[in-house]
Each structure stands twice: as structure tokens, then as C-alpha cells.
Design an enzyme around this catalytic site. Structure first.
Site, PDB file in Angstrom:
ATOM      1  N   GLY A 176      27.158 -36.048  12.224  1.00  0.00           N
ATOM      2  CA  GLY A 176      26.308 -34.784  12.574  1.00  0.00           C
ATOM      3  C   GLY A 176      24.976 -35.116  11.887  1.00  0.00           C
ATOM      4  O   GLY A 176      23.842 -34.974  12.673  1.00  0.00           O
ATOM      5  N   GLY A 202      28.039 -28.570  13.895  1.00  0.00           N
ATOM      6  CA  GLY A 202      28.064 -30.016  12.963  1.00  0.00           C
ATOM      7  C   GLY A 202      27.586 -30.682  12.124  1.00  0.00           C
ATOM      8  O   GLY A 202      27.613 -32.002  11.875  1.00  0.00           O
ATOM      9  N   LYS A 225      41.347 -34.408  20.933  1.00  0.00           N
ATOM     10  CA  LYS A 225      40.273 -35.003  21.953  1.00  0.00           C
ATOM     11  C   LYS A 225      40.746 -35.129  23.586  1.00  0.00           C
ATOM     12  O   LYS A 225      39.946 -34.650  24.372  1.00  0.00           O
ATOM     13  CB  LYS A 225      39.326 -35.617  21.943  1.00  0.00           C
ATOM     14  CG  LYS A 225      39.142 -36.253  20.018  1.00  0.00           C
ATOM     15  CD  LYS A 225      38.222 -36.820  19.635  1.00  0.00           C
ATOM     16  CE  LYS A 225      37.512 -37.124  18.475  1.00  0.00           C
ATOM     17  NZ  LYS A 225      36.995 -38.079  17.939  1.00  0.00           N
ATOM     18  N   THR A 242      25.686 -30.816   9.952  1.00  0.00           N
ATOM     19  CA  THR A 242      25.786 -31.474   8.572  1.00  0.00           C
ATOM     20  C   THR A 242      26.703 -32.846   7.968  1.00  0.00           C
ATOM     21  O   THR A 242      26.610 -33.088   6.548  1.00  0.00           O
ATOM     22  CB  THR A 242      25.095 -30.524   7.471  1.00  0.00           C
ATOM     23  OG1 THR A 242      26.822 -29.847   6.977  1.00  0.00           O
ATOM     24  CG2 THR A 242      23.631 -29.910   7.511  1.00  0.00           C
ATOM     25  N   GLY A 243      27.649 -32.815   9.153  1.00  0.00           N
ATOM     26  CA  GLY A 243      28.600 -33.247   8.512  1.00  0.00           C
ATOM     27  C   GLY A 243      28.637 -35.025   8.531  1.00  0.00           C
ATOM     28  O   GLY A 243      27.214 -35.274   8.942  1.00  0.00           O
TER      29      GLY A 243
HETATM   30  N1  LIG Z   1      34.061 -43.669  14.416  1.00  0.00           N
HETATM   31  C1  LIG Z   1      34.608 -43.875  13.208  1.00  0.00           C
HETATM   32  O1  LIG Z   1      34.662 -44.802  13.004  1.00  0.00           O
HETATM   33  C2  LIG Z   1      34.538 -42.042  12.754  1.00  0.00           C
HETATM   34  C3  LIG Z   1      34.547 -41.556  11.410  1.00  0.00           C
HETATM   35  C4  LIG Z   1      35.002 -40.063  10.837  1.00  0.00           C
HETATM   36  C5  LIG Z   1      35.069 -39.148  12.662  1.00  0.00           C
HETATM   37  N2  LIG Z   1      35.036 -39.573  13.300  1.00  0.00           N
HETATM   38  C6  LIG Z   1      34.995 -38.409  14.351  1.00  0.00           C
HETATM   39  O2  LIG Z   1      33.402 -37.372  14.065  1.00  0.00           O
HETATM   40  C7  LIG Z   1      33.770 -36.823  15.000  1.00  0.00           C
HETATM   41  C8  LIG Z   1      32.584 -35.957  13.448  1.00  0.00           C
HETATM   42  O3  LIG Z   1      33.699 -35.960  12.365  1.00  0.00           O
HETATM   43  P1  LIG Z   1      32.811 -35.663  11.319  1.00  0.00           P
HETATM   44  O4  LIG Z   1      34.097 -36.558  10.052  1.00  0.00           O
HETATM   45  O5  LIG Z   1      31.762 -35.664  10.453  1.00  0.00           O
HETATM   46  O6  LIG Z   1      33.279 -34.429  10.864  1.00  0.00           O
HETATM   47  P2  LIG Z   1      32.631 -33.236   8.995  1.00  0.00           P
HETATM   48  O7  LIG Z   1      31.849 -34.217   8.479  1.00  0.00           O
HETATM   49  O8  LIG Z   1      34.404 -33.505   8.818  1.00  0.00           O
HETATM   50  O9  LIG Z   1      32.897 -32.281   9.432  1.00  0.00           O
HETATM   51  C9  LIG Z   1      31.445 -31.714  10.474  1.00  0.00           C
HETATM   52  C10 LIG Z   1      31.165 -30.282  10.333  1.00  0.00           C
HETATM   53  O10 LIG Z   1      31.638 -29.201  11.044  1.00  0.00           O
HETATM   54  C11 LIG Z   1      32.002 -28.469  10.819  1.00  0.00           C
HETATM   55  N3  LIG Z   1      33.598 -27.385  10.457  1.00  0.00           N
HETATM   56  C12 LIG Z   1      33.414 -26.110  10.885  1.00  0.00           C
HETATM   57  N4  LIG Z   1      34.818 -25.786  10.615  1.00  0.00           N
HETATM   58  C13 LIG Z   1      36.028 -27.213  10.071  1.00  0.00           C
HETATM   59  C14 LIG Z   1      37.152 -28.023  10.254  1.00  0.00           C
HETATM   60  N5  LIG Z   1      38.021 -26.763   9.787  1.00  0.00           N
HETATM   61  N6  LIG Z   1      37.388 -28.761   9.657  1.00  0.00           N
HETATM   62  C15 LIG Z   1      36.936 -29.130   9.964  1.00  0.00           C
HETATM   63  N7  LIG Z   1      34.765 -29.015  10.042  1.00  0.00           N
HETATM   64  C16 LIG Z   1      34.490 -27.867   9.977  1.00  0.00           C
HETATM   65  C17 LIG Z   1      30.842 -28.109   9.478  1.00  0.00           C
HETATM   66  O11 LIG Z   1      29.882 -27.978   9.424  1.00  0.00           O
HETATM   67  P3  LIG Z   1      29.698 -26.415   9.595  1.00  0.00           P
HETATM   68  O12 LIG Z   1      29.748 -25.732   7.766  1.00  0.00           O
HETATM   69  O13 LIG Z   1      27.968 -26.958   9.747  1.00  0.00           O
HETATM   70  O14 LIG Z   1      30.213 -25.079  10.316  1.00  0.00           O
HETATM   71  C18 LIG Z   1      31.605 -29.545   8.588  1.00  0.00           C
HETATM   72  O15 LIG Z   1      30.176 -29.822   8.290  1.00  0.00           O
HETATM   73  C19 LIG Z   1      34.956 -36.147  14.741  1.00  0.00           C
HETATM   74  O16 LIG Z   1      35.133 -35.949  16.241  1.00  0.00           O
HETATM   75  C20 LIG Z   1      35.486 -37.258  14.170  1.00  0.00           C
HETATM   76  O17 LIG Z   1      36.585 -38.052  14.691  1.00  0.00           O
HETATM   77  C21 LIG Z   1      34.716 -40.942  13.745  1.00  0.00           C
END
Ligand SMILES: NC(=O)c1ccc[n+]([C@@H]2O[C@H](COP(=O)([O-])OP(=O)(O)OC[C@H]3O[C@@H](n4cnc5c(N)ncnc54)[C@H](OP(=O)(O)O)[C@@H]3O)[C@@H](O)[C@H]2O)c1
Length: 319
Positions: free
Chosen positions: A18, A12, A138, A14-15
């Protein structure tokens, strides 16, 4: 066990978060000898510039393309890259996949330490936590790890950051979640705006992850609670007013009860923003407040994190 992480593998990368984690790791250059990114073909197609920039950053970097849901691809990544430390920043839609990633990490010859994707609310905060809907995946992973993973074979660390300030100020889905709108100088705050909330800025999440990597003994087996700053919505508002010319903004007070009603309705209707309502309610209820955070434990001092003024300045620059 005396251990210094050296070969990292990131899921993840590039998310949304991430990206900040990977940038901080690459910026910590000589600290890590090798960084690998396991990513999807879709990301390789859609984010070529980002990957090219990272490859040019000066740290040996491998980009492995695979399917996160295919155990063979993941096992092969562990075998070929030989990471000693795995960092997952997978999105909410992929959280359940992590059970397999952890199981394979424990079975691998090289992986000693793993960070599951958390970077958010403290999911074991109080008596209500076990029943909060957004926490379920989680919580299930933590249970699986407690019951199935040998601490001797694989160390685990959860990085608990609270809300990202950068996202919290900008509730696109519904301003009644709490929002700051510079263009119209309007703010929405929960209740009287005096409830304290502990935040991380997104760049600081990366900084904290690197700090944890530099303090393995202090981090093993812990849910590290880290924070950039703890402030009230009224303090945030005052900072926005100061940085936008000093005029008073128009403020709408959203009673916590109304937020709860919106939350209940969102879940009943299966709305996409239901998780957001629940998390905002938890944060407004004090779900990010601790007697003491773990910043110091991993060597992060009060001047090492972003200040409220910096965070508001950055948010304004993005508008
Ligand atoms: N504290 C806060 O305010 C907050 C806000 C948002 C998120 N978070 C937490 O941060 C963590 C990461 O979340 P994020 O929002 O950064 O992630 P995201 O951008 O939605 O996804 C991160 C990466 O996960 C991979 N991925 C593969 N399969 C997936 C699927 N089915 N659904 C979603 N992603 C998939 C993809 O990477 P590839 O294409 O490279 O495989 C994607 O780029 C989570 O645990 C979330 O609960 C916290």
C-alpha cells in the site's frame, strides 16, 4: 461509460505494498483531485511521520481513522469522502473483510470503481489454481463479485503483479524457497535455475496501479497482468555476481520436489511460512508466465519499468 477517476480512497495505504501504491498516487499529483486514506488508530499511532510526509505532498489528503471491520465506519467514509474510486491494499489477514467493502461501495452514491487487494499471483492461471490454499480468500471474493455485484453500478479491476522481486530475492523464512545472500555470496535456486519467472518490483506495482487509473476503459472488469521483467534465477544470479565484483557465488540447487516436500510439511505443521512455500512452488512451476502481459494495454512501455539491473542494485543497497 466515460469516466476519469478523481477522488480516491485507499484501504491499507501504509502497508507493505500500500505504501508504494500511495506514494505513486501522490506523485501523480495533478491527476487526482483528492486522496483519502482509511486507516486504523494503531497505524495513526505507529506511523505518524509517514502520514505527516504524505499530508505535505501537495495533494489534498484526508486521513480517516476507523475500524475496517465496522460496516458503519466504512459506509461513513464513502459518504463523507465521496470517493469515485476505491483501492484496497489490505493484508492477507483482512482479505475476507473486502466482501463488505465491495457491497457497501456498490450501495454508495459515489463509488464507481474498485480495486480489491490482489497484487500477486494469477489466482485463475490453470487447472490447479482453484485448489491452491493461499488463493482461497481471493478466489472467494472474485466469486462473490461475479455473482452479486452489478457491473453497471461498480467496475472492478484486479492488478495481478506476480512476485515482488524485492521480496523474492530475500527468503528470510527459509533460503530453500530460493534466495540471494550477498554477504556470503550464496544463492539458492530451484532446480537448474532456468525456469522463467515474471516479476514486479514494489515501486513498479505503484506505477502500474496509477497506469491502470489512467486507463479506465482498458481496465474495467479485468484481471490486469503486469510485469517489470521476466527472467530466470540464473540471470538474477549473473546480475548479482556482476554487481558484487564479478566473483562466482556458491549455488545450492533445490529440487522442485524438495520444495514441494517442504511445502507439504509446512502446511501439516501449520507453519507461518506455508503460504510462502506454496507461492514459491507456483512461481517455479511457471505460474507467472503468459503469452502476453497487459503492460501495453495500460500504456506502460518496456522502458517505463525497472530493469533487472536496477532491481538488483536496489536490493544490494538495502543489505
Ligand atoms: N506479490 C507478492 O510478492 C506479494 C507479497 C506480499 C503481499 N502481497 C499481496 O499484497 C496485498 C497486500 O498485502 P501486504 O503484505 O502489503 O499487506 P500488510 O502490510 O500485511 O497489511 C496492509 C494493511 O492492511 C490493514 N489491515 C487491517 N486489518 C488487517 C488484518 N487483520 N490483517 C492484515 N492487515 C490488516 C492494515 O492497515 P491499517 O492499519 O491502515 O488498517 C495494514 O497496514 C495482499 O493481497 C497480499 O496477498 C503480494
Amino acid at each position: 461509460m466515460s469516466f476519469t477517476p478523481s477522488r480516491l480512497l485507499i484501504f491499507g495505504a501504509t502497508g507493505a505494498i500500500g505504501k508504494y501504491i500511495t506514494e505513486a498516487i501522490l506523485a501523480a499529483k495533478p491527476t487526482f483531485s483528492h486522496v483519502s486514506i482509511f486507516t486504523s488508530n494503531n497505524t495513526v499511532q505507529t506511523k505518524p511521520e509517514l502520514l505527516a510526509r504524505w499530508k505535505a505532498a501537495g495533494v489534498p489528503l484526508s486521513v480517516l481513522v476507523g475500524d475496517i471491520t465496522n460496516a458503519e465506519d466504512v459506509a461513513n467514509a464513502y459518504k463523507v469522502e465521496k470517493p469515485d474510486t476505491v483501492i484496497s491494499a489490505l493484508g492477507r489477514g483482512a482479505l475476507t473483510i473486502q466482501t463488505k467493502l465491495v457491497e457497501l461501495a456498490e450501495a454508495s452514491e459515489s463509488v464507481k470503481w474498485l480495486f480489491p487487494s490482489e497484487y500477486g499471483t494469477d489466482i485463475e492461471h490453470n487447472a490447479k489454481s482453484p485448489n491452491e490454499k493461499p488463493h482461497q480468500n481471493k478466489l472467494a471474493l472474485r466469486k462473490y463479485i461475479r455473482e452479486n455485484i452489478s457491473e453497471e453500478k461498480l467496475k472492478i479491476t484486479y492488478l495481478v503483479t506476480g512476485p515482488y522481486f524485492d521480496m523474492w530475492v530475500n527468503a528470510k523464512a527459509n533460503p530453500k524457497m530460493g534466495a540471494f545472500e550477498p554477504a556470503s555470496k550464496q544463492a539458492y535456486v530451484i532446480d537448474d535455475g532456468e525456469g522463467r519467472v515474471g516479476f514486479c518490483t514494489m515501486p513498479d506495482v505503484g506505477k502500474f496501479l496509477v497506469a491502470a487509473l489512467r486507463h479506465p476503459e482498458q481496465s474495467f472488469g479485468k484481471a490486469l497482468k503486469v510485469q517489470s521483467f521476466v527472467v530466470t534465477p540464473n540471470q538474477v544470479l549473473a546480475e548479482y555476481e556482476k554487481q558484487t565484483g564479478g566473483d562466482k557465488w556458491q549455488v545450492t540447487h533445490v529440487p522442485l520436489k524438495e520444495l514441494e516436500e517442504l511445502e507439504t510439511r509446512a502446511w501439516a505443521e501449520g507453519a507461518g511460512n506455508a503460504t510462502g512455500f506454496t507461492l514459491r512452488r507456483i512461481w517455479a512451476e511457471g505460474g507467472t508466465l503468459y503469452e502476453k502481459n497487459d503492460n501495453e494495454l495500460i500504456g506502460v512501455g518496456p522502458n517505463d519499468t525497472d530493469s533487472l539491473a536496477t532491481a538488483v542494485g536496489r536490493a544490494l543497497a538495502k543489505n
